[in-house]
Design a protein around this motif. Structure first.
Motif, mmCIF file in Angstrom:
data_model
loop_
_atom_site.group_PDB
_atom_site.id
_atom_site.type_symbol
_atom_site.label_atom_id
_atom_site.label_comp_id
_atom_site.label_asym_id
_atom_site.label_seq_id
_atom_site.Cartn_x
_atom_site.Cartn_y
_atom_site.Cartn_z
ATOM 1 N N CYS A 86 49.480 83.335 36.573
ATOM 2 C CA CYS A 86 49.979 82.154 36.297
ATOM 3 C C CYS A 86 49.658 81.823 34.626
ATOM 4 O O CYS A 86 48.513 81.572 34.275
ATOM 5 N N GLU A 87 50.999 81.795 33.923
ATOM 6 C CA GLU A 87 51.082 81.594 32.535
ATOM 7 C C GLU A 87 51.205 80.147 32.124
ATOM 8 O O GLU A 87 50.653 79.687 31.252
ATOM 9 N N SER A 88 51.673 79.476 32.962
ATOM 10 C CA SER A 88 52.145 77.906 32.649
ATOM 11 C C SER A 88 52.235 77.096 34.020
ATOM 12 O O SER A 88 52.764 77.617 34.996
ATOM 13 N N LEU A 89 51.551 75.988 33.922
ATOM 14 C CA LEU A 89 51.830 75.024 35.252
ATOM 15 C C LEU A 89 51.866 73.551 34.728
ATOM 16 O O LEU A 89 51.200 73.219 33.894
ATOM 17 N N GLN A 90 53.153 73.040 35.093
ATOM 18 C CA GLN A 90 53.139 71.668 34.784
ATOM 19 C C GLN A 90 53.417 70.865 35.906
ATOM 20 O O GLN A 90 54.131 71.074 36.906
ATOM 21 N N LEU A 91 52.758 69.647 36.169
ATOM 22 C CA LEU A 91 52.270 68.716 37.233
ATOM 23 C C LEU A 91 52.573 67.320 36.556
ATOM 24 O O LEU A 91 52.310 67.184 35.439
ATOM 25 N N PRO A 92 52.699 66.692 37.777
ATOM 26 C CA PRO A 92 52.947 65.148 37.290
ATOM 27 C C PRO A 92 51.297 64.633 36.849
ATOM 28 O O PRO A 92 50.401 65.244 36.655
ATOM 29 N N ASP A 93 51.327 63.680 36.026
ATOM 30 C CA ASP A 93 50.102 63.129 35.209
ATOM 31 C C ASP A 93 48.779 63.083 36.151
ATOM 32 O O ASP A 93 47.925 63.199 35.351
ATOM 33 N N GLU A 94 48.969 62.785 37.332
ATOM 34 C CA GLU A 94 47.650 62.448 38.107
ATOM 35 C C GLU A 94 46.916 63.915 38.344
ATOM 36 O O GLU A 94 45.830 63.805 38.596
ATOM 37 N N PHE A 95 47.691 64.950 38.056
ATOM 38 C CA PHE A 95 47.029 66.319 38.298
ATOM 39 C C PHE A 95 46.696 67.014 37.021
ATOM 40 O O PHE A 95 46.513 68.296 37.043
ATOM 41 N N HIS A 96 46.707 66.304 35.856
ATOM 42 C CA HIS A 96 46.359 67.004 34.562
ATOM 43 C C HIS A 96 45.167 67.623 34.495
ATOM 44 O O HIS A 96 44.927 68.753 34.115
ATOM 45 N N GLY A 97 44.090 67.337 35.310
ATOM 46 C CA GLY A 97 42.661 67.952 35.433
ATOM 47 C C GLY A 97 42.599 69.232 35.943
ATOM 48 O O GLY A 97 41.624 69.863 35.728
ATOM 49 N N VAL A 98 43.694 69.442 36.860
ATOM 50 C CA VAL A 98 43.708 70.775 37.722
ATOM 51 C C VAL A 98 44.668 71.719 36.828
ATOM 52 O O VAL A 98 44.376 73.077 37.297
ATOM 53 N N LEU A 99 45.248 71.475 35.810
ATOM 54 C CA LEU A 99 46.282 72.442 35.136
ATOM 55 C C LEU A 99 45.364 73.740 34.407
ATOM 56 O O LEU A 99 45.764 74.992 35.055
ATOM 57 N N SER A 100 44.084 73.680 33.730
ATOM 58 C CA SER A 100 43.653 74.600 33.346
ATOM 59 C C SER A 100 42.965 75.728 34.260
ATOM 60 O O SER A 100 42.788 76.701 34.011
ATOM 61 N N THR A 101 42.755 74.863 35.361
ATOM 62 C CA THR A 101 41.965 75.671 36.727
ATOM 63 C C THR A 101 43.191 76.851 37.180
ATOM 64 O O THR A 101 42.621 77.852 37.199
#
Length: 574
Positions: free
Chosen positions: A80-95
């Protein structure tokens, strides 16, 4: 004449307006595509390309998020090189960043890549599907997805998964995404290849530094005779050498993972550690990804990193994960890694910071990965201590001999055997380091002296090579006497020496050069039974911002050339 009196003319005008509007739209699309192609061609690396693609995919109507995964260098995993999700999931992106999906796993995303064809996905239809895609869609509150291969001819180099909270991904958005992937596929392939090469180069550069820590750890582990001792050493190793406050070790027990040891690095954190111990005193993780991040790491044999646990508090998670967060109060960074034996997960390691978030360096990741790969074997060795005791002693002796030999070879490789000075390789490495240091604080100057013994070939022909060697040894001694403690004196080659003078401008370097010249000219050198006058020519230069090491040395050499051709026994600058 109006439209009412000439309806045919009015219709023609409307048709012309429509044609004009369509032409303007096509022209606008062409301009936008040309600008995008320009930005793609100028993208310096894979991250920049992914940001460009992220921006375009995020703008698609009806698409609420997307995931881009590319093949790794060994073509064994989707990463996984990139993941974009709605704002409420911002904290999980780097995971999820750099999370791997093995190609031998049954998963819709892997199936899309291997078959090189698009695949629509609906959460309602994935309930019994293999893999973790359904779990991820549910956690991200997505109703559907569309998986598109990033294809180069008959093979795919990765996938792009469009996510939506609607029943399906809208066809216009799907068509636009396919066109974007067509534009990006070749640049992505080239950029990914270049990144793989850079990553391998960095791995090689880090290998030497990681070797010493790894060998020391191996030697110490080989002395242990029980799993409890192994747990203690693991905890001490990570708490002493890395910025974590809690270290936990979990191992497999049947179809569960149990906490075997939890240690705190400071007395102030012992209460938090005890609270977590109590929570897991009669509790364990089932070997099911739905039971939490810890079994997910074990089953996927891939680490998870949460840069700041505060950012994931409101996200969906298992009851045991939430309970462990509550037991710790307010943890910050959490790193969960598989403990491996023969490349298979046999346990899990927790690394937790409590006071502040921490950033992982590439070197730390490399060393920790090596340690985790060794820990599983070490635990197995401790259990079989009675049968491998003699082998352990041989390995310990070999490791100690290897470490001594490594140190001996490192010292030999860095020194000139005749003069005891640093050699050319030492000079080159130190020059690069001190130039970088100087660039950060350029006000204090950095100078270089090249010193050449005059008529040395004639001296050798007259008095012999043994006398010549004695002169070189005495020359090294006098150069060191003339240098400051912070200066570096090396043998450059043959009868040439080099002095690197930090915090020294041209005038100061000229003064050092003159002091060297006088120390040679004023005191004769021994040559058998007689004393012979020996002089030197000295070239001097001060570093110029941004010129680089090669130019710096070349200018100093030019100054030395002028000194020799101006009669020798003198100091010249450039």
């Amino acid at each position: 004449m109006d439209k009412a009196t000439n309806p045919r003319l009015a219709a023609q005008l409307e048709e012309l307006r429509g044609q004009l509007n369509r032409s303007e739209a096509r022209l606008s699309d062409a301009v936008h595509q040309t600008e995008l192609l320009r930005q793609i061609s100028e993208a310096p690396n894979l991250d920049h390309l992914l940001r460009l693609l992220d921006t375009r995919l995020a703008a698609l109507a009806g698409v609420d998020g997307h995931l881009i995964a590319l093949l790794d260098s060994e073509r064994d995993n989707l990463v996984c090189e990139s993941l974009q999700l709605p704002d409420e999931f911002h904290g999980v992106l780097s995971t999820y960043r750099r999370l791997s999906f093995p190609l031998n796993a049954e998963d819709p995303a892997v199936d899309c890549l291997l078959k090189n064809r698009p695949r629509p996905l609906r959460l309602a239809e994935l309930e019994n599907a293999p893999g973790t895609t359904a779990t991820r869609l549910a956690r991200w509150r997505m109703e559907a997805a569309y998986c598109l291969p990033i294809a180069l001819g008959e093979r795919a180099i990765g996938i792009a998964m469009l996510l939506t909270r609607q029943a399906t991904v809208p066809p216009p958005a799907l068509a636009q995404a396919e066109e974007l992937l067509r534009l990006f596929r070749h640049p992505l392939a080239k950029a990914a290849h270049h990144q793989h090469l850079r990553e391998k180069e960095e791995q090689l550069n880090r290998a030497a530094e990681a070797q010493r820590e790894f060998l020391r750890f191996i030697a110490e582990v080989n002395n242990l005779t029980s799993t409890d001792s192994i747990y203690d050493l693991i905890s001490r190793e990570f708490l002493d050498h890395f910025p974590f406050d809690l270290v936990g070790v979990l191992t497999r027990d049947g179809e569960q993972l149990r906490l075997r040891r939890l240690s705190a690095g400071k007395l102030a954190h012992e209460a938090t550690a005890e609270a977590l111990r109590r929570y897991f005193s009669e509790l364990s993780f089932d070997l099911d990804e739905a039971d939490g991040a810890t079994p997910m790491v074990f089953l996927k044999n891939s680490p998870l990193y949460f840069p700041d646990a505060r950012n994931i508090r409101e996200l969906p998670m298992s009851d045991k994960d939430r309970g462990s967060l509550d037991a710790m109060g307010d943890p910050r960074s959490i790193w969960i890694l598989p403990i491996r034996r023969r490349d298979a997960a046999v346990g899990v390691l927790w690394l937790i910071s409590l006071d502040a978030p921490i950033q992982r360096s590439a070197q730390e990741r490399e060393v920790i990965d090596l340690l985790c790969s060794f820990i599983g074997t070490a635990m197995a060795n401790a259990e079989l201590y009675d049968t491998v005791g003699s082998q352990k002693r041989k390995i310990e002796k070999l490791n100690q001999a290897l470490q001594s030999r490594v140190e001996e070879l490192r010292a030999i490789a860095a020194r000139d055997p005749l003069t005891g000075l640093g050699n050319y390789g030492t000079f080159q490495a130190e020059l690069e380091r001190r130039i970088k240091e100087h660039e950060r604080e350029p006000r204090r100057g950095l100078s270089l002296l090249l010193v050449d013994v005059d008529h040395f070939k004639h001296f050798n022909d007259t008095y012999g090579h043994l006398a010549g060697n004695i002169v070189l040894q005495e020359a090294a001694r006098r150069l060191q006497d003339c240098a400051r403690t912070m200066d570096l004196v090396c043998r450059y080659g043959g009868e040439e020496f080099v002095l690197l003078l930090p915090k020294c401008d041209t005038e100061g370097a000229m003064a050092v050069g003159e002091r060297i010249r006088q120390s040679f000219a004023d005191t004769p050198f021994p040559a058998g039974r007689e004393a012979v006058s020996v002089t030197v020519s000295v070239g001097c230069a001060q570093y110029r911002a941004g010129e680089g090491a090669a130019s710096f040395v070349q200018r100093t050499d030019e100054a030395l050339y002028r000194a020799k051709h101006a009669g020798r026994n003198r100091v010249e600058r450039c």
